[in-house]
Design a protein around this motif. Structure first.
Motif, PDB file in Angstrom:
ATOM      1  N   VAL A   1     -38.411 -15.488  -7.888  1.00 52.61           N
ATOM      2  CA  VAL A   1     -37.481 -14.429  -8.271  1.00 52.61           C
ATOM      3  C   VAL A   1     -36.390 -14.996  -9.172  1.00 52.61           C
ATOM      4  CG1 VAL A   1     -35.732 -12.819  -7.418  1.00 52.61           C
ATOM      5  CG2 VAL A   1     -37.920 -13.043  -6.221  1.00 52.61           C
ATOM      6  N   VAL A   2     -36.221 -14.389 -10.338  1.00 49.88           N
ATOM      7  CA  VAL A   2     -35.153 -14.754 -11.263  1.00 49.88           C
ATOM      8  C   VAL A   2     -34.142 -13.611 -11.279  1.00 49.88           C
ATOM      9  CG1 VAL A   2     -34.550 -15.320 -13.637  1.00 49.88           C
ATOM     10  CG2 VAL A   2     -36.731 -16.111 -12.677  1.00 49.88           C
ATOM     11  N   GLU A   3     -32.955 -13.872 -10.744  1.00 49.42           N
ATOM     12  CA  GLU A   3     -31.929 -12.838 -10.696  1.00 49.42           C
ATOM     13  C   GLU A   3     -31.185 -12.773 -12.032  1.00 49.42           C
ATOM     14  OE1 GLU A   3     -29.420 -12.687  -7.276  1.00 49.42           O
ATOM     15  OE2 GLU A   3     -30.930 -13.598  -5.970  1.00 49.42           O
ATOM     16  N   VAL A   4     -31.085 -11.566 -12.574  1.00 48.83           N
ATOM     17  CA  VAL A   4     -30.387 -11.349 -13.844  1.00 48.83           C
ATOM     18  C   VAL A   4     -29.092 -10.600 -13.542  1.00 48.83           C
ATOM     19  CG1 VAL A   4     -30.513 -10.384 -16.155  1.00 48.83           C
ATOM     20  CG2 VAL A   4     -32.599 -11.234 -15.041  1.00 48.83           C
ATOM     21  N   PRO A   5     -27.936 -11.223 -13.729  1.00 45.92           N
ATOM     22  CA  PRO A   5     -26.668 -10.569 -13.376  1.00 45.92           C
ATOM     23  C   PRO A   5     -26.470  -9.261 -14.125  1.00 45.92           C
ATOM     24  CG  PRO A   5     -26.336 -12.906 -13.819  1.00 45.92           C
ATOM     25  CD  PRO A   5     -27.736 -12.587 -14.254  1.00 45.92           C
ATOM     26  N   ALA A   6     -26.010  -8.260 -13.404  1.00 50.38           N
ATOM     27  CA  ALA A   6     -25.695  -6.976 -14.031  1.00 50.38           C
ATOM     28  C   ALA A   6     -24.485  -7.128 -14.940  1.00 50.38           C
ATOM     29  CB  ALA A   6     -25.396  -5.938 -12.953  1.00 50.38           C
TER      30      ALA A   6
ATOM     31  N   ASP B   1     -21.976  -4.441 -24.795  1.00 47.18           N
ATOM     32  CA  ASP B   1     -20.667  -4.944 -25.214  1.00 47.18           C
ATOM     33  C   ASP B   1     -19.942  -5.521 -24.003  1.00 47.18           C
ATOM     34  OD1 ASP B   1     -18.585  -5.576 -26.909  1.00 47.18           O
ATOM     35  OD2 ASP B   1     -17.603  -3.634 -26.689  1.00 47.18           O
ATOM     36  N   ASP B   2     -20.651  -6.394 -23.292  1.00 46.05           N
ATOM     37  CA  ASP B   2     -20.200  -6.890 -21.996  1.00 46.05           C
ATOM     38  C   ASP B   2     -20.259  -8.415 -21.987  1.00 46.05           C
ATOM     39  OD1 ASP B   2     -19.869  -5.731 -18.970  1.00 46.05           O
ATOM     40  OD2 ASP B   2     -20.918  -7.666 -18.937  1.00 46.05           O
ATOM     41  N   PRO B   3     -19.364  -9.065 -21.254  1.00 46.63           N
ATOM     42  CA  PRO B   3     -19.399 -10.535 -21.183  1.00 46.63           C
ATOM     43  C   PRO B   3     -20.730 -11.099 -20.686  1.00 46.63           C
ATOM     44  CG  PRO B   3     -17.330  -9.705 -20.293  1.00 46.63           C
ATOM     45  CD  PRO B   3     -18.202  -8.508 -20.527  1.00 46.63           C
ATOM     46  N   ASN B   4     -21.461 -10.331 -19.915  1.00 47.14           N
ATOM     47  CA  ASN B   4     -22.728 -10.833 -19.391  1.00 47.14           C
ATOM     48  C   ASN B   4     -23.907 -10.647 -20.340  1.00 47.14           C
ATOM     49  OD1 ASN B   4     -21.557 -11.764 -17.086  1.00 47.14           O
ATOM     50  ND2 ASN B   4     -22.334 -10.154 -15.729  1.00 47.14           N
ATOM     51  N   ASP B   5     -23.665 -10.005 -21.494  1.00 44.50           N
ATOM     52  CA  ASP B   5     -24.748  -9.830 -22.455  1.00 44.50           C
ATOM     53  C   ASP B   5     -25.356 -11.174 -22.852  1.00 44.50           C
ATOM     54  OD1 ASP B   5     -24.246  -7.109 -22.420  1.00 44.50           O
ATOM     55  OD2 ASP B   5     -23.384  -7.031 -24.452  1.00 44.50           O
TER      56      ASP B   5
ATOM     57  N   ALA C   1     -29.050 -12.783 -22.267  1.00 48.73           N
ATOM     58  CA  ALA C   1     -29.851 -13.238 -23.402  1.00 48.73           C
ATOM     59  C   ALA C   1     -30.316 -14.669 -23.199  1.00 48.73           C
ATOM     60  CB  ALA C   1     -29.044 -13.113 -24.697  1.00 48.73           C
ATOM     61  N   GLY C   2     -29.452 -15.509 -22.631  1.00 55.18           N
ATOM     62  CA  GLY C   2     -29.835 -16.895 -22.360  1.00 55.18           C
ATOM     63  C   GLY C   2     -30.971 -16.992 -21.352  1.00 55.18           C
ATOM     64  N   ILE C   3     -30.948 -16.140 -20.337  1.00 55.06           N
ATOM     65  CA  ILE C   3     -32.032 -16.119 -19.340  1.00 55.06           C
ATOM     66  C   ILE C   3     -33.345 -15.755 -20.014  1.00 55.06           C
ATOM     67  CG2 ILE C   3     -32.923 -14.918 -17.307  1.00 55.06           C
ATOM     68  CD1 ILE C   3     -29.995 -14.682 -16.345  1.00 55.06           C
ATOM     69  N   PHE C   4     -33.309 -14.739 -20.873  1.00 49.26           N
ATOM     70  CA  PHE C   4     -34.530 -14.301 -21.542  1.00 49.26           C
ATOM     71  C   PHE C   4     -35.026 -15.338 -22.541  1.00 49.26           C
ATOM     72  CE2 PHE C   4     -33.390 -10.313 -19.636  1.00 49.26           C
ATOM     73  CZ  PHE C   4     -34.598  -9.675 -19.444  1.00 49.26           C
TER      74      PHE C   4
ATOM     75  N   THR D   1     -38.374 -14.129 -29.942  1.00 52.32           N
ATOM     76  CA  THR D   1     -37.013 -13.968 -30.436  1.00 52.32           C
ATOM     77  C   THR D   1     -36.329 -12.839 -29.669  1.00 52.32           C
ATOM     78  OG1 THR D   1     -37.678 -14.675 -32.653  1.00 52.32           O
ATOM     79  CG2 THR D   1     -35.593 -13.473 -32.463  1.00 52.32           C
ATOM     80  N   VAL D   2     -35.165 -13.111 -29.123  1.00 53.55           N
ATOM     81  CA  VAL D   2     -34.416 -12.091 -28.391  1.00 53.55           C
ATOM     82  C   VAL D   2     -33.566 -11.289 -29.384  1.00 53.55           C
ATOM     83  CG1 VAL D   2     -32.649 -11.648 -26.638  1.00 53.55           C
ATOM     84  CG2 VAL D   2     -34.391 -13.422 -26.255  1.00 53.55           C
ATOM     85  N   THR D   3     -33.806  -9.991 -29.436  1.00 54.90           N
ATOM     86  CA  THR D   3     -33.069  -9.096 -30.327  1.00 54.90           C
ATOM     87  C   THR D   3     -32.225  -8.140 -29.487  1.00 54.90           C
ATOM     88  OG1 THR D   3     -34.816  -9.195 -32.002  1.00 54.90           O
ATOM     89  CG2 THR D   3     -33.275  -7.344 -32.128  1.00 54.90           C
TER      90      THR D   3
END
Length: 339
Positions: free
Chosen positions: A257-262, A294-298, A302-305, A313-315
């Motif tokens: 399981v890879v948790e992705v912060p909201a 438009d959030d600090p966690n964006d 993106a780094g997780i992906f 490529t992450v767009t």
């Protein structure tokens, strides 16, 4: 002949989308214009990686072309709403070069009072016809956003969708699983109890899994993780992670399981809990089209992906307008596998 649904990371022939038109989801000209701009941004992002066909309502092609540009194919068909993942077909392959389209029963996400589906209930067949593939009809009320597969026999489902009173009140869990497996070529279902809190609001789907959890590859599943205890999804997301960590897939692998912060934002302008989620991304040929807010966690997301998909490529595409209508980037796209 046995058909199966390929995983989203398998090669695509193209992506299908549906153009927003005047309907109850977009209540005035401003909202409709904003929605069209957001849908167009997603279409242009996906088009960098693969062909895109946009289904638009009769007489709307000219306006769509102005926003979509010349490279997105446009076809006209009657539409009620714009969520192609849910109204369109689920494409399946037979492993021998054959392609077909599963046509689930669509009833406006459980017959919700605001929804209309006279035309949308026929879109799966229209798309199948345009793609030149046979239709595999199903008697199950279901949507594409309510399933996620690993391509090796495992499918994620949600109690409040397939077993919800507005969709399949007479079906047992065993009957739902049998139909899902027959149509998708899967053999093991992993059920989550519900969706995110915000998905039960006015325009919610009542628990679609594609905003909660998604396979990144066989044996690895991404899970929405709300870190702030003030949001009711804090406990919900912990439940999802605990359930999935304790499960094995169809091949017997214990799931990683890879948790992705909201995102950090908790409520929208109306004071309602948001269900903003990076899980609702879209994998296309060589790319990941990622919801941003438009959030600090964006950038964290993106780094997780980037780590999970180093060959892609992450767009990023701002998805706040899409979420205001009840979904995200995954909800408005539908892949046609390459065979």
């Amino acid at each position: 002949m046995t058909f199966r649904m390929p995983p989203e990371w398998a090669p695509h022939e193209r992506t299908w989308m549906a153009w927003p038109g005047p309907n109850p989801t977009f209540t005035d000209d401003r909202e409709l214009a904003e929605a069209r701009a957001a849908w167009a941004a997603v279409a242009r992002a996906v088009r960098r990686y693969e062909p895109v066909t946009m289904v638009v309502g009769p007489g709307q092609s000219e306006g769509a072309r102005e926003l979509l540009g010349a490279e997105v194919e446009i076809v006209e068909r009657e539409l009620d709403d714009a969520w192609m993942r849910d109204i369109g077909p689920t494409f399946v392959t037979d492993g021998e070069g054959g392609l077909a389209a599963v046509d689930w029963v669509f009833n406006g996400w459980g017959g919700q009072g605001w929804a209309r589906w006279e035309h949308d209930s026929k879109i799966a067949r229209h798309v199948a016809d345009l793609a030149g593939v046979p239709v595999l009809p199903s008697a199950l009320v279901n949507e594409g956003g309510a399933i996620h597969v690993d391509g090796e026999g495992t499918v994620l489902l949600t109690d409040t969708v397939q077993l919800g009173a507005g969709r399949n009140p007479e079906w047992t869990r065993e009957q739902v699983e049998a139909e899902i497996h027959a149509r998708l070529g899967t053999s093991k279902a992993i059920w989550l109890p519900h969706g995110l809190t915000g998905d039960y609001g006015r325009y919610g789907t009542q628990g679609h899994v594609d905003i909660v959890a998604a396979f990144a590859r066989p044996g690895v599943v991404l899970v929405h993780s709300q870190k702030d205890p003030a949001h009711p999804d804090h406990e919900r997301s912990r439940t999802y992670a605990e359930i999935l960590r304790g499960r094995t897939d169809a091949r017997g692998r214990t799931l990683e399981v890879v948790e992705v912060p909201a995102p950090t934002v908790l409520k929208d302008e109306d004071g309602e809990w948001v269900d903003y989620s990076y899980i609702n991304h879209y994998l296309c040929n060589g790319g990941v089209v990622l919801c941003t807010f438009d959030d600090p966690n964006d950038e964290i997301a993106a780094g997780i992906f980037r780590r999970l998909f180093p060959e892609r490529t992450v767009t990023p595409v701002d998805a706040r307008t899409i979420f205001a209508g009840g979904g995200g980037i995954h909800c408005i796209t539908q892949q046609q596998p390459k065979v």
